[in-house]
Scaffold this motif. Structure first.
Motif, PDB file in Angstrom:
ATOM      1  N   GLY A 199       1.910  -8.889   6.103  1.00 21.62           N
ATOM      2  CA  GLY A 199       3.016  -8.419   5.273  1.00 21.62           C
ATOM      3  C   GLY A 199       2.594  -8.262   3.835  1.00 21.62           C
ATOM      4  O   GLY A 199       1.679  -8.916   3.345  1.00 21.62           O
ATOM      5  N   ALA A 200       3.289  -7.344   3.149  1.00 23.42           N
ATOM      6  CA  ALA A 200       2.979  -7.130   1.735  1.00 23.42           C
ATOM      7  C   ALA A 200       3.480  -8.296   0.903  1.00 23.42           C
ATOM      8  O   ALA A 200       4.358  -9.053   1.314  1.00 23.42           O
ATOM      9  CB  ALA A 200       3.628  -5.830   1.270  1.00 23.42           C
ATOM     10  N   GLY A 201       2.920  -8.448  -0.311  1.00 24.21           N
ATOM     11  CA  GLY A 201       3.306  -9.564  -1.155  1.00 24.21           C
ATOM     12  C   GLY A 201       4.609  -9.352  -1.894  1.00 24.21           C
ATOM     13  O   GLY A 201       5.243 -10.310  -2.335  1.00 24.21           O
ATOM     14  N   SER A 202       5.032  -8.098  -2.046  1.00 26.98           N
ATOM     15  CA  SER A 202       6.281  -7.794  -2.750  1.00 26.98           C
ATOM     16  C   SER A 202       6.945  -6.590  -2.111  1.00 26.98           C
ATOM     17  O   SER A 202       6.324  -5.859  -1.338  1.00 26.98           O
ATOM     18  CB  SER A 202       5.999  -7.492  -4.226  1.00 26.98           C
ATOM     19  N   ARG A 203       8.218  -6.374  -2.446  1.00 28.62           N
ATOM     20  CA  ARG A 203       8.947  -5.241  -1.885  1.00 28.62           C
ATOM     21  C   ARG A 203       8.314  -3.919  -2.322  1.00 28.62           C
ATOM     22  O   ARG A 203       8.156  -2.999  -1.520  1.00 28.62           O
ATOM     23  CB  ARG A 203      10.415  -5.292  -2.330  1.00 28.62           C
ATOM     24  N   LYS A 204       7.944  -3.829  -3.610  1.00 23.16           N
ATOM     25  CA  LYS A 204       7.339  -2.594  -4.110  1.00 23.16           C
ATOM     26  C   LYS A 204       6.008  -2.315  -3.416  1.00 23.16           C
ATOM     27  O   LYS A 204       5.704  -1.168  -3.081  1.00 23.16           O
ATOM     28  CB  LYS A 204       7.142  -2.671  -5.623  1.00 23.16           C
ATOM     29  N   ALA A 205       5.220  -3.361  -3.199  1.00 21.51           N
ATOM     30  CA  ALA A 205       3.937  -3.191  -2.518  1.00 21.51           C
ATOM     31  C   ALA A 205       4.142  -2.770  -1.068  1.00 21.51           C
ATOM     32  O   ALA A 205       3.429  -1.912  -0.544  1.00 21.51           O
ATOM     33  CB  ALA A 205       3.132  -4.487  -2.589  1.00 21.51           C
ATOM     34  N   GLY A 206       5.141  -3.369  -0.412  1.00 25.32           N
ATOM     35  CA  GLY A 206       5.431  -3.012   0.980  1.00 25.32           C
ATOM     36  C   GLY A 206       5.898  -1.574   1.097  1.00 25.32           C
ATOM     37  O   GLY A 206       5.506  -0.852   2.019  1.00 25.32           O
ATOM     38  N   LEU A 207       6.737  -1.156   0.173  1.00 31.44           N
ATOM     39  CA  LEU A 207       7.242   0.213   0.173  1.00 31.44           C
ATOM     40  C   LEU A 207       6.105   1.203  -0.065  1.00 31.44           C
ATOM     41  O   LEU A 207       6.012   2.239   0.602  1.00 31.44           O
ATOM     42  CB  LEU A 207       8.307   0.363  -0.909  1.00 31.44           C
ATOM     43  N   ALA A 208       5.225   0.872  -1.014  1.00 31.13           N
ATOM     44  CA  ALA A 208       4.095   1.743  -1.317  1.00 31.13           C
ATOM     45  C   ALA A 208       3.139   1.847  -0.132  1.00 31.13           C
ATOM     46  O   ALA A 208       2.623   2.924   0.169  1.00 31.13           O
ATOM     47  CB  ALA A 208       3.351   1.211  -2.545  1.00 31.13           C
ATOM     48  N   MET A 209       2.923   0.725   0.577  1.00 34.84           N
ATOM     49  CA  MET A 209       2.049   0.742   1.741  1.00 34.84           C
ATOM     50  C   MET A 209       2.643   1.614   2.850  1.00 34.84           C
ATOM     51  O   MET A 209       1.945   2.408   3.481  1.00 34.84           O
ATOM     52  CB  MET A 209       1.826  -0.680   2.260  1.00 34.84           C
ATOM     53  N   ALA A 210       3.938   1.457   3.075  1.00 38.17           N
ATOM     54  CA  ALA A 210       4.604   2.274   4.096  1.00 38.17           C
ATOM     55  C   ALA A 210       4.500   3.753   3.743  1.00 38.17           C
ATOM     56  O   ALA A 210       4.219   4.592   4.611  1.00 38.17           O
ATOM     57  CB  ALA A 210       6.069   1.865   4.221  1.00 38.17           C
ATOM     58  N   TYR A 211       4.707   4.070   2.487  1.00 37.78           N
ATOM     59  CA  TYR A 211       4.609   5.463   2.038  1.00 37.78           C
ATOM     60  C   TYR A 211       3.217   6.034   2.285  1.00 37.78           C
ATOM     61  O   TYR A 211       3.076   7.141   2.813  1.00 37.78           O
ATOM     62  CB  TYR A 211       4.956   5.558   0.553  1.00 37.78           C
ATOM     63  N   LYS A 212       2.184   5.292   1.921  1.00 33.63           N
ATOM     64  CA  LYS A 212       0.815   5.791   2.077  1.00 33.63           C
ATOM     65  C   LYS A 212       0.457   5.993   3.546  1.00 33.63           C
ATOM     66  O   LYS A 212      -0.185   6.984   3.908  1.00 33.63           O
ATOM     67  CB  LYS A 212      -0.185   4.829   1.427  1.00 33.63           C
ATOM     68  N   LEU A 213       0.875   5.070   4.405  1.00 38.42           N
ATOM     69  CA  LEU A 213       0.570   5.197   5.831  1.00 38.42           C
ATOM     70  C   LEU A 213       1.328   6.369   6.458  1.00 38.42           C
ATOM     71  O   LEU A 213       0.786   7.114   7.283  1.00 38.42           O
ATOM     72  CB  LEU A 213       0.913   3.888   6.554  1.00 38.42           C
ATOM     73  N   LEU A 214       2.582   6.552   6.046  1.00 42.31           N
ATOM     74  CA  LEU A 214       3.365   7.682   6.549  1.00 42.31           C
ATOM     75  C   LEU A 214       2.813   9.004   6.025  1.00 42.31           C
ATOM     76  O   LEU A 214       2.735   9.999   6.754  1.00 42.31           O
ATOM     77  CB  LEU A 214       4.831   7.533   6.142  1.00 42.31           C
ATOM     78  N   ASP A 215       2.425   9.011   4.762  1.00 43.05           N
ATOM     79  CA  ASP A 215       1.861  10.216   4.162  1.00 43.05           C
ATOM     80  C   ASP A 215       0.590  10.644   4.896  1.00 43.05           C
ATOM     81  O   ASP A 215       0.381  11.829   5.179  1.00 43.05           O
ATOM     82  CB  ASP A 215       1.567   9.950   2.683  1.00 43.05           C
ATOM     83  N   ALA A 216      -0.241   9.664   5.224  1.00 41.94           N
ATOM     84  CA  ALA A 216      -1.483   9.965   5.943  1.00 41.94           C
ATOM     85  C   ALA A 216      -1.200  10.440   7.366  1.00 41.94           C
ATOM     86  O   ALA A 216      -1.945  11.262   7.918  1.00 41.94           O
ATOM     87  CB  ALA A 216      -2.373   8.722   5.967  1.00 41.94           C
ATOM     88  N   ALA A 217      -0.116   9.941   7.959  1.00 41.45           N
ATOM     89  CA  ALA A 217       0.217  10.296   9.345  1.00 41.45           C
ATOM     90  C   ALA A 217       0.730  11.720   9.485  1.00 41.45           C
ATOM     91  O   ALA A 217       0.703  12.288  10.593  1.00 41.45           O
ATOM     92  CB  ALA A 217       1.262   9.326   9.888  1.00 41.45           C
ATOM     93  N   GLN A 218       1.180  12.332   8.390  1.00 36.25           N
ATOM     94  CA  GLN A 218       1.758  13.681   8.468  1.00 36.25           C
ATOM     95  C   GLN A 218       0.807  14.698   9.087  1.00 36.25           C
ATOM     96  O   GLN A 218       1.238  15.618   9.784  1.00 36.25           O
ATOM     97  CB  GLN A 218       2.153  14.178   7.075  1.00 36.25           C
ATOM     98  N   ASP A 219      -0.468  14.543   8.841  1.00 37.80           N
ATOM     99  CA  ASP A 219      -1.453  15.493   9.358  1.00 37.80           C
ATOM    100  C   ASP A 219      -1.491  15.511  10.880  1.00 37.80           C
ATOM    101  O   ASP A 219      -1.945  16.488  11.484  1.00 37.80           O
ATOM    102  CB  ASP A 219      -2.854  15.154   8.819  1.00 37.80           C
ATOM    103  N   ARG A 220      -1.011  14.437  11.499  1.00 38.42           N
ATOM    104  CA  ARG A 220      -1.043  14.343  12.970  1.00 38.42           C
ATOM    105  C   ARG A 220       0.288  14.711  13.612  1.00 38.42           C
ATOM    106  O   ARG A 220       0.399  14.707  14.840  1.00 38.42           O
ATOM    107  CB  ARG A 220      -1.442  12.917  13.390  1.00 38.42           C
ATOM    108  N   TRP A 221       1.308  14.982  12.795  1.00 37.30           N
ATOM    109  CA  TRP A 221       2.608  15.316  13.360  1.00 37.30           C
ATOM    110  C   TRP A 221       2.580  16.701  13.987  1.00 37.30           C
ATOM    111  O   TRP A 221       2.093  17.673  13.391  1.00 37.30           O
ATOM    112  CB  TRP A 221       3.692  15.264  12.286  1.00 37.30           C
TER     113      TRP A 221
END
Length: 283
Positions: free
Chosen positions: A216-238
């Motif tokens: 888990g991320a250490g803070s809400r902002k860090a968790g949100l940023a991690m989710a964003y980056k992983l989703l952003d990277a996943a777009q190429d496979r959609w």
């Protein structure tokens, strides 16, 4: 890692304020996904919106921090999208439990609602004894798998009759048929996409795995940023939508009945026809 996380947070913040007046999304898929935050008691509720453009390609529209998927949180997000120039989608697909729907009716009232059948099936099974789950799954699949709306309504009646002794379970479907069967008013090629929030669910399985590995991320902002980056990277496979050439017709307001495009009839009044005939004689 801290420096990288800070860079992700800055990127997510800039992306969340971007101008949206030059893009259009005909279909939306929405969900609220929860994550553990290592240094906080409350879990992060990540509000996610994915959209399909007129050419059928899917893109990430929004990733925002929400409070337990509340209506207010969703309304804030939708107003932000609207105020940055984004037009209302024709259809939004999501779980019926979301506070999203009340917010949608307030911010984008013209958008059609389609409930996710995967979530709905799980909700119905929760209200039934385990021994009946296989039978119920088959009965539910026969509803959303029907070739026509009429067939789906007949299957829904059969489901209600078969499980009549469990009114709470049957009401979860019979009480929401209008928003469960909205997909019949759109191209049959799109039904597989419109019946479920799978574009978000399948992608978040990867996000959850990553956050589990990192405890888990250490803070809400860090968790949100991690989710964003992983989703952003996943777009190429959609994957592009089936029948992608029909998405633009949906945006243009074309009529579909039971998934089939209806030809627009050109009617000629008797008066117009008479005028035309008179004109041809005079010529």
């Amino acid at each position: 890692m801290n420096r990288l996380t800070e860079a992700w947070q800055a990127e997510h913040s800039e992306w969340s304020d971007r101008d949206l007046s030059g893009v259009d999304y005909v279909y939306w898929w929405v969900d609220g996904v929860h994550f553990n935050i290592r240094l906080e008691d409350d879990r992060l509720c990540c509000l996610v919106v994915v959209g399909a453009r007129p050419d059928g390609t899917k893109e990430l529209i929004a990733v925002a921090d929400g409070y337990r998927e509340s209506t207010d949180s969703w309304a804030d997000l939708l107003r932000s999208l609207r105020d940055r120039g984004l037009a209302a989608p024709v259809v939004a697909v999501g779980d019926g439990a979301l506070g999203f729907w009340a917010a949608l009716r307030d911010v984008f009232p013209a958008t059609r609602e389609q409930r996710c059948w995967v979530h709905k099936t799980a909700n119905v099974l929760d209200a039934l004894p385990k021994r009946l789950h296989p039978q119920a799954k088959t009965a539910i699949a026969s509803i959303y798998g029907a070739e026509t709306r009429t067939g789906a309504l007949i299957a829904a009646k059969s489901f209600a009759d078969a499980f009549a002794q469990f009114p709470k379970a049957t009401a979860k479907i019979t009480g929401e048929l209008d928003v469960l069967l909205a997909f019949y008013d759109f191209p049959a090629e799109h039904w597989i996409h419109l019946r479920t929030t799978n574009p978000i669910e399948s992608t978040f399985s990867t996000v959850r795995l990553r956050t589990k590995v990192t405890r888990g991320a250490g803070s809400r902002k860090a968790g949100l940023a991690m989710a964003y980056k992983l989703l952003d990277a996943a777009q190429d496979r959609w994957r592009r939508l089936n029948g992608h050439e029909l998405v633009a017709l949906v945006r243009a307001g074309a009529t579909f009945i039971d998934g089939k495009l209806q030809e627009r009839k050109v009617t000629t009044t008797k008066k117009a026809k008479k005028t035309s005939d008179t004109g041809s004689v005079a010529a």
